[in-house]
Scaffold this active site. Structure first.
Site, PDB file in Angstrom:
ATOM      1  N   CYS A 131     -31.071  54.250 -12.034  1.00  0.00           N
ATOM      2  CA  CYS A 131     -31.424  54.766 -10.712  1.00  0.00           C
ATOM      3  C   CYS A 131     -32.472  53.900 -10.022  1.00  0.00           C
ATOM      4  O   CYS A 131     -32.618  53.957  -8.802  1.00  0.00           O
ATOM      5  CB  CYS A 131     -31.887  56.214 -10.802  1.00  0.00           C
ATOM      6  N   HIS A 132     -33.169  53.056 -10.777  1.00  0.00           N
ATOM      7  CA  HIS A 132     -34.150  52.149 -10.176  1.00  0.00           C
ATOM      8  C   HIS A 132     -33.484  51.099  -9.286  1.00  0.00           C
ATOM      9  O   HIS A 132     -34.131  50.502  -8.444  1.00  0.00           O
ATOM     10  CB  HIS A 132     -35.001  51.463 -11.252  1.00  0.00           C
TER      11      HIS A 132
END
Length: 174
Positions: A131-132
């Site tokens: 998700c980064h």
């Protein structure tokens, strides 16, 4: 009921609590403090669980620059939509970035940008479910449960490994 186990892991972005149960990794909890008590749902602390050992080994390899894809079995719990978003995140290549709108379009749900952001925020397995790599439409660093400094570090780490130099690196889009 599946028994769950957890263990600590140190990393360049701080301490993490890894949680596994039923033969799958269920959570990677980024924390600021090791003295933070474990929620009861995390089960008991245990270092010898094979899934936790595999997760720790693969994360160590990732941080050392020797791993770009994870193989540890995952078992994140969430709604059908959340699991679909997390699956879409797994398709974002190492060193690349996507916007929430990119993910929504990739899922065939182009108007679900805000819902994608909400699901991204609920990702229980950060780093492994990357998700980064999701940024704002203007490529700005927005939202990360572990804090923007950790997100910046993770993106810079991946950029270095794909031969990019910060600042000025323009990562590929998904």
């Amino acid at each position: 009921m599946t028994m769950t186990f957890w263990t600590w892991m140190s990393s360049p972005i701080g301490d993490m609590r890894l949680v596994a149960g039923g033969g799958v990794l269920r959570r990677v909890h980024l924390t600021e403090r090791r003295d933070e008590p474990a929620p009861a749902a995390y089960g008991v602390e245990r270092d010898d669980d094979p899934v936790l050992q595999q997760a720790r080994r693969e994360l160590d390899e990732y941080f050392a620059g020797a791993r770009r894809r994870f193989e540890v079995p995952l078992g994140a719990e969430g709604s059908e939509f959340q699991r679909a978003v997390w699956a879409a995140l797994m398709a974002v290549e190492f060193g690349a970035i996507c916007s929430y709108a990119d993910i929504a379009r990739a899922m065939g749900r182009p108007t679900a940008t805000r819902a994608v952001g909400g699901a991204n925020n609920k990702n229980p397995i950060p780093i492994i479910v990357p998700c980064h790599r999701v940024v704002g439409s203007d490529r700005s660093l927005v939202g990360y449960g572990g804090g923007l400094e950790r997100k910046r570090w993770l993106l810079a780490h991946e950029a270095r490994l794909v031969g990019a130099v910060f600042p000025g690196y323009d990562p590929p889009r998904c």
